[in-house]
Enzyme design. Structure first.
Site, short mmCIF file in Angstrom:
data_model
loop_
_atom_site.label_atom_id
_atom_site.label_comp_id
_atom_site.label_asym_id
_atom_site.label_seq_id
_atom_site.Cartn_x
_atom_site.Cartn_y
_atom_site.Cartn_z
N GLY A 1 0.83 -1.21 0.00
CA GLY A 1 0.00 0.00 0.00
C GLY A 1 0.86 1.25 0.00
N LYS A 2 0.18 2.38 0.17
CA LYS A 2 0.89 3.66 0.19
C LYS A 2 1.86 3.73 1.37
CE LYS A 2 -2.67 6.36 0.23
NZ LYS A 2 -3.73 5.35 0.06
N GLU A 3 1.41 3.22 2.51
CA GLU A 3 2.21 3.38 3.72
C GLU A 3 2.64 2.07 4.35
OE1 GLU A 3 -0.70 5.73 5.91
OE2 GLU A 3 0.60 7.45 5.62
N ASP B 1 -12.44 5.32 7.29
CA ASP B 1 -11.93 5.12 5.92
C ASP B 1 -12.66 3.93 5.31
OD1 ASP B 1 -10.39 5.53 3.63
OD2 ASP B 1 -8.72 4.32 4.35
N ASP C 1 -8.16 -2.45 7.96
CA ASP C 1 -7.49 -1.15 7.84
C ASP C 1 -8.06 -0.14 8.85
OD1 ASP C 1 -5.62 0.54 6.80
OD2 ASP C 1 -6.52 0.73 4.82
N1 LIG Z 1 -5.80 -9.75 8.01
C1 LIG Z 1 -5.68 -9.84 6.69
N2 LIG Z 1 -5.84 -11.02 6.05
C2 LIG Z 1 -5.73 -11.10 4.71
N3 LIG Z 1 -5.43 -10.05 3.91
C3 LIG Z 1 -5.25 -8.84 4.49
C4 LIG Z 1 -5.36 -8.67 5.90
N4 LIG Z 1 -5.13 -7.37 6.18
C5 LIG Z 1 -4.89 -6.77 5.01
N5 LIG Z 1 -4.96 -7.63 3.98
C6 LIG Z 1 -4.72 -7.33 2.56
O1 LIG Z 1 -3.78 -6.27 2.47
C7 LIG Z 1 -4.35 -5.14 1.83
C8 LIG Z 1 -3.87 -3.88 2.50
O2 LIG Z 1 -4.29 -3.85 3.84
P1 LIG Z 1 -4.82 -2.50 4.51
O3 LIG Z 1 -6.01 -2.01 3.81
O4 LIG Z 1 -4.94 -2.78 5.97
O5 LIG Z 1 -3.59 -1.55 4.33
P2 LIG Z 1 -3.32 -0.37 3.29
O6 LIG Z 1 -4.57 0.13 2.67
O7 LIG Z 1 -2.19 -0.78 2.42
O8 LIG Z 1 -2.77 0.61 4.29
P3 LIG Z 1 -2.27 2.07 3.96
O9 LIG Z 1 -3.52 2.89 4.00
O10 LIG Z 1 -1.33 2.34 5.05
O11 LIG Z 1 -1.62 2.03 2.62
C9 LIG Z 1 -5.85 -5.33 1.91
O12 LIG Z 1 -6.50 -4.73 0.82
C10 LIG Z 1 -5.99 -6.84 1.88
O13 LIG Z 1 -5.98 -7.28 0.55
MG LIG Z 2 -6.64 -0.28 2.83
#
Ligand SMILES: Nc1ncnc2c1ncn2[C@@H]1O[C@H](COP(=O)(O)OP(=O)(O)OP(=O)(O)O)[C@@H](O)[C@H]1O
Ligand SMILES: [Mg+2]
Length: 259
Positions: free
Chosen positions: A64-66, A195, A212
């Site tokens: 992801g972004k962060e 979000d 998230d």
């Molecule tokens: N507990 C989990 N089990 C399986 N897949 C997960 C899980 N948590 C996250 N994911 C996968 O990882 C992806 C990214 O997770 P998340 O949305 O929490 O972070 P993010 O959007 O990358 O965070 P950020 O906003 O910091 O960039 C999700 O879209 C999902 O596909």
């Molecule tokens: Mg996310």
């Protein structure tokens, strides 16, 4: 006889060996390894390994972004999910904005690194609230430094897809479930996701799971009501594609009244 210089070098060599051992347990390509796992992150991983939370990292699920999310395995062979926040690419201003006014945390002092650690602890605590309310979401396992360990949603072969990527056979039911989560989170848990959208809901075994949660705020946050209204609007808008036409504002007012 050895001088203090030699001793320091011994310690450094020992740390390097430890770091190499930790790296060996992270089965991902060198580029990702170097981008995500700086030295402090590797050492944080080492702690999770020695605490027997993680045995090794399988492969990346998402970049992801962060944060990067990985699939990992516990010493008992169970699959878990590990979310690692990258210090270099985190948006601290945004993090502080969501942490501010939350009595669970303070924003005084704080280096960038400490803000990320707080951010991870916030995601953990918010997941705990969902757990207590029995709302489907990853169950929190451990928050340590910039790493969040949680239960994995998916099967052996692949992680669960996002809600946006599935064709629902009973959209009305899922729509109501998600709105029910929003309402119970707010009414019973004093928590607003902030979000929420089809991008932060996983769909697995006919059940929507909220993910998230780091930016989730409690109702004291100055923008809490705006965030709640936005979460509701995002969900109502998404389900229009299934022919579900509802008034987001009416739903918002009803949820507010129930508190
Ligand atoms: N507990 C989990 N089990 C399986 N897949 C997960 C899980 N948590 C996250 N994911 C996968 O990882 C992806 C990214 O997770 P998340 O949305 O929490 O972070 P993010 O959007 O990358 O965070 P950020 O906003 O910091 O960039 C999700 O879209 C999902 O596909
Ligand atoms: Mg996310």
């Amino acid at each position: 006889m050895c001088s203090s210089m030699d001793v320091d070098e011994d310690i450094l060599r020992e740390i390097d060996r430890e770091i190499q051992e930790i790296k060996n347990r992270i089965g991902i390509d060198r580029k990702t390894l170097n981008e995500v796992f700086d030295r402090p992150t590797l050492l944080a991983f080492g702690k999770l390994i020695s605490d027997r939370i993680i045995d090794y990292v399988d492969f990346p699920i998402s970049t992801g972004k962060e944060a990067n999310v990985f699939r990992a395995v516990t010493p008992r062979g169970k699959i878990i999910a590990v979310k690692v926040y990258r210090i270099a690419t985190s948006n601290f201003k945004r993090m502080i904005y969501y942490i501010q006014g939350d009595p669970r945390f303070s924003t005084v002092e704080k280096s960038k690194r400490e803000i990320i650690h707080q951010w991870v602890r916030k995601e953990y605590k918010n997941l705990e609230i969902l757990k207590d309310l029995n709302i489907p979401a990853p169950r929190p396992v451990r928050a340590w430094k910039n790493i969040l360990v949680m239960s994995y949603i998916g099967d052996e072969v692949s992680p669960a897809p996002l809600l946006k990527s599935v064709k629902l056979s009973k959209p009305e039911k899922i729509y109501k479930e998600v709105l029910g989560y929003i309402e119970r989170m707010f009414v019973e848990g004093d928590l607003i996701h902030s979000d929420l959208s089809e991008y932060n809901i996983l769909y697995f075994d006919d059940i929507p799971y909220l993910i998230d949660l780091a930016q989730g705020v409690i109702s004291e946050h100055p923008m809490a009501m705006e965030f709640l209204a936005r979460d509701i609007r995002n969900i109502v808008n998404y389900f229009k594609r299934y022919g579900i036409e509802e008034d987001a504002e009416k739903i918002f007012n009803k949820i507010i009244k129930n508190r």
